[in-house]
Design a protein around this motif. Structure first.
Motif, PDB file in Angstrom:
ATOM      1  N   UNK A   1       0.833  -1.210   0.000  1.00 13.05           N
ATOM      2  CA  UNK A   1       0.000   0.000   0.000  1.00 13.05           C
ATOM      3  C   UNK A   1       0.860   1.250   0.000  1.00 13.05           C
ATOM      4  N   UNK A   2       1.984   1.187   0.673  1.00  7.88           N
ATOM      5  CA  UNK A   2       2.877   2.358   0.691  1.00  7.88           C
ATOM      6  C   UNK A   2       3.569   2.550  -0.655  1.00  7.88           C
ATOM      7  N   UNK A   3       3.812   1.447  -1.382  1.00 14.99           N
ATOM      8  CA  UNK A   3       4.473   1.587  -2.686  1.00 14.99           C
ATOM      9  C   UNK A   3       3.522   2.060  -3.774  1.00 14.99           C
ATOM     10  N   UNK A   4       2.240   1.745  -3.653  1.00 14.03           N
ATOM     11  CA  UNK A   4       1.306   2.088  -4.733  1.00 14.03           C
ATOM     12  C   UNK A   4       1.298   3.588  -5.074  1.00 14.03           C
ATOM     13  N   UNK A   5       1.315   4.495  -4.083  1.00 15.36           N
ATOM     14  CA  UNK A   5       1.382   5.915  -4.453  1.00 15.36           C
ATOM     15  C   UNK A   5       2.703   6.271  -5.144  1.00 15.36           C
ATOM     16  N   UNK A   6       3.759   5.515  -4.861  1.00 17.64           N
ATOM     17  CA  UNK A   6       5.043   5.759  -5.525  1.00 17.64           C
ATOM     18  C   UNK A   6       4.943   5.353  -6.997  1.00 17.64           C
ATOM     19  N   UNK A   7       4.337   4.186  -7.256  1.00 20.76           N
ATOM     20  CA  UNK A   7       4.075   3.795  -8.648  1.00 20.76           C
ATOM     21  C   UNK A   7       3.248   4.865  -9.342  1.00 20.76           C
ATOM     22  N   UNK A   8       2.212   5.293  -8.644  1.00 22.04           N
ATOM     23  CA  UNK A   8       1.274   6.243  -9.233  1.00 22.04           C
ATOM     24  C   UNK A   8       1.991   7.524  -9.657  1.00 22.04           C
ATOM     25  N   UNK A   9       2.832   8.014  -8.786  1.00 23.41           N
ATOM     26  CA  UNK A   9       3.575   9.233  -9.094  1.00 23.41           C
ATOM     27  C   UNK A   9       4.435   9.039 -10.342  1.00 23.41           C
ATOM     28  N   UNK A  10       5.111   7.903 -10.411  1.00 21.48           N
ATOM     29  CA  UNK A  10       5.950   7.614 -11.570  1.00 21.48           C
ATOM     30  C   UNK A  10       5.120   7.444 -12.839  1.00 21.48           C
ATOM     31  N   UNK A  11       3.995   6.739 -12.714  1.00 21.98           N
ATOM     32  CA  UNK A  11       3.160   6.458 -13.890  1.00 21.98           C
ATOM     33  C   UNK A  11       2.581   7.744 -14.484  1.00 21.98           C
ATOM     34  N   UNK A  12       2.189   8.650 -13.613  1.00 19.23           N
ATOM     35  CA  UNK A  12       1.630   9.917 -14.095  1.00 19.23           C
ATOM     36  C   UNK A  12       2.702  10.692 -14.857  1.00 19.23           C
ATOM     37  N   UNK A  13       3.923  10.642 -14.334  1.00 20.39           N
ATOM     38  CA  UNK A  13       5.045  11.299 -15.015  1.00 20.39           C
ATOM     39  C   UNK A  13       5.281  10.655 -16.387  1.00 20.39           C
ATOM     40  N   UNK A  14       5.288   9.313 -16.406  1.00 17.45           N
ATOM     41  CA  UNK A  14       5.528   8.591 -17.660  1.00 17.45           C
ATOM     42  C   UNK A  14       4.430   8.881 -18.682  1.00 17.45           C
ATOM     43  N   UNK A  15       3.195   8.973 -18.204  1.00 18.57           N
ATOM     44  CA  UNK A  15       2.078   9.280 -19.099  1.00 18.57           C
ATOM     45  C   UNK A  15       2.247  10.675 -19.699  1.00 18.57           C
ATOM     46  N   UNK A  16       2.681  11.613 -18.858  1.00 14.29           N
ATOM     47  CA  UNK A  16       2.915  12.977 -19.353  1.00 14.29           C
ATOM     48  C   UNK A  16       4.007  13.014 -20.410  1.00 14.29           C
ATOM     49  N   UNK A  17       4.957  12.074 -20.269  1.00 18.61           N
ATOM     50  CA  UNK A  17       6.051  12.026 -21.248  1.00 18.61           C
ATOM     51  C   UNK A  17       5.659  11.241 -22.503  1.00 18.61           C
ATOM     52  N   UNK A  18       4.420  10.787 -22.530  1.00 14.39           N
ATOM     53  CA  UNK A  18       3.915  10.200 -23.763  1.00 14.39           C
ATOM     54  C   UNK A  18       3.860   8.682 -23.833  1.00 14.39           C
ATOM     55  N   UNK A  19       4.203   7.991 -22.733  1.00 11.29           N
ATOM     56  CA  UNK A  19       4.150   6.522 -22.759  1.00 11.29           C
ATOM     57  C   UNK A  19       2.708   6.036 -22.905  1.00 11.29           C
ATOM     58  N   UNK A  20       2.520   4.943 -23.655  1.00 15.11           N
ATOM     59  CA  UNK A  20       1.185   4.378 -23.828  1.00 15.11           C
ATOM     60  C   UNK A  20       1.073   3.056 -23.090  1.00 15.11           C
ATOM     61  N   UNK A  21       2.155   2.255 -23.184  1.00 13.48           N
ATOM     62  CA  UNK A  21       2.211   0.984 -22.479  1.00 13.48           C
ATOM     63  C   UNK A  21       3.465   0.961 -21.614  1.00 13.48           C
ATOM     64  N   UNK A  22       3.388   0.205 -20.553  1.00  9.60           N
ATOM     65  CA  UNK A  22       4.562   0.116 -19.677  1.00  9.60           C
ATOM     66  C   UNK A  22       4.605  -1.281 -19.075  1.00  9.60           C
TER      67      UNK A  22
END
Lengths: 216, 216
Positions: free
Chosen positions: A15-36
């Motif tokens: 549960x503590x790691x999930x917000x860390x993933x989320x933060x990274x994923x939002x950044x990756x999405x902003x950089x244009x990633x579609x799949x990860x």
């Protein structure tokens, strides 16, 4: 299905790691990633790929072989799972610096919580506003908890009044307390408490820096 | 003797509990207590007495049968052990609300850290002062780390610049970073990092409140 999910035990580190993933994923999405892929996430966050797959599986998402996760879908699942896209109504008590920092957080970004109002007893603070949050007199707390059906209390008072304020929160109907004071709270068993003591975190940092002892 | 202590492994939960004991002990001392027993501490903090004895033993203190600990001595041992009575010099980067909250903490109480200065790149913040801490331009950071021999960096920037600032901290000579941003930092192995993500704490609180899943 829901029932089954309800029975699943979730480790706190996940549960503590999930917000860390989320933060990274939002950044990756902003950089244009579609799949990860899980290995890509793992590499970026210095984690074990198997751990990443396990953590994300708790949200109910399914990755596809060779493609990984659709990043929009994954963000949605993580947010949904954490309840970050729901309105979790909270009242904050103690409009000092730490309290104000949390109120200001609201303005720019979501914390998974919506702080509807802050309360204090200091005349100099009552009537002020930080971000979009108004500071009200503590005497109105109990009535407003009931009226707005607020279940979460954020405790940012000085440590020496923390227990007293926490007791007031509970008798007003608060079900979960986020305790950011250094005080240890004695509360009924059915009340949820999350302690975030700045002191405890500093203590661990200093001990680690000292290098004299290995922390296990 | 020192050598032996250096080899001892200390569980992180113990280190996190020690500031909680300390907070309680200082209160008890103010209320006039002279001696205090492990069972009395355990009762007050809802802990197991055996756990309390084990935790406190890490500091090197010895209790006396039937009397317990001398409270002045115990406070001294805990403070000494945690390094709270040493000057642990720190620089803070990111003088926003959370950063300012930590700066203001300094004024009233010890956090085990002495924030010597804060740094930012926003012209509106540079030159301001919170508590006793001045906000300086980030361009002076590296030189001042070396000049004042600062080893601890407190990171309270927005998440999207956290990695960049952390890299700057490391190349300036910072050895330990207290990361209060939601970002995950990729840093050299010899750098100590303590993550205190507000988001992660909220996530755990919300999940607990939800009651739908048991956190293990």
């Amino acid at each position: 299905m829901q029932k089954e999910k309800e029975m699943k035990q979730v480790p706190e580190p996940t549960i503590k790691r999930l917000p860390v993933y989320l933060h990274y994923l939002i950044k990756a999405r902003e950089e244009g990633a579609m799949n990860i892929s899980a290995p890509a996430i793992a590499k970026e966050l210095n984690l074990d790929p198997t751990q990443v797959v396990k953590d994300l599986a708790y949200t109910g998402i399914k990755g596809r072989p060779k493609i990984g996760y659709n990043i929009y879908e994954l963000i949605h699942f993580v947010e949904e799972y954490l309840g970050f896209n729901k309105v979790n109504k909270a009242f904050l008590v103690g409009a000092g610096n730490l309290g104000s920092a949390l109120m200001a957080y609201q303005a720019g970004q979501t914390l998974g919580l919506k702080i509807l109002a802050a309360f204090d007893i200091s005349e100099s603070k009552i009537g002020t506003k930080t971000g979009q949050v108004n500071v009200l007199h503590m005497k109105n707390f109990s009535e407003m908890v009931k009226r707005l059906d607020v279940t979460i209390g954020i405790l940012t008072t000085p440590g020496d009044v923390a227990q007293k304020v926490a007791d007031e929160m509970i008798s007003a109907g608060i079900k979960a307390i986020w305790n950011l004071t250094p005080a240890y709270l004695k509360l009924p068993e059915n009340v949820v408490v999350q302690n975030t003591s700045m002191y405890s975190n500093v203590a661990v940092l200093l001990k680690r820096l000292e290098h004299s002892e290995k922390i296990i």
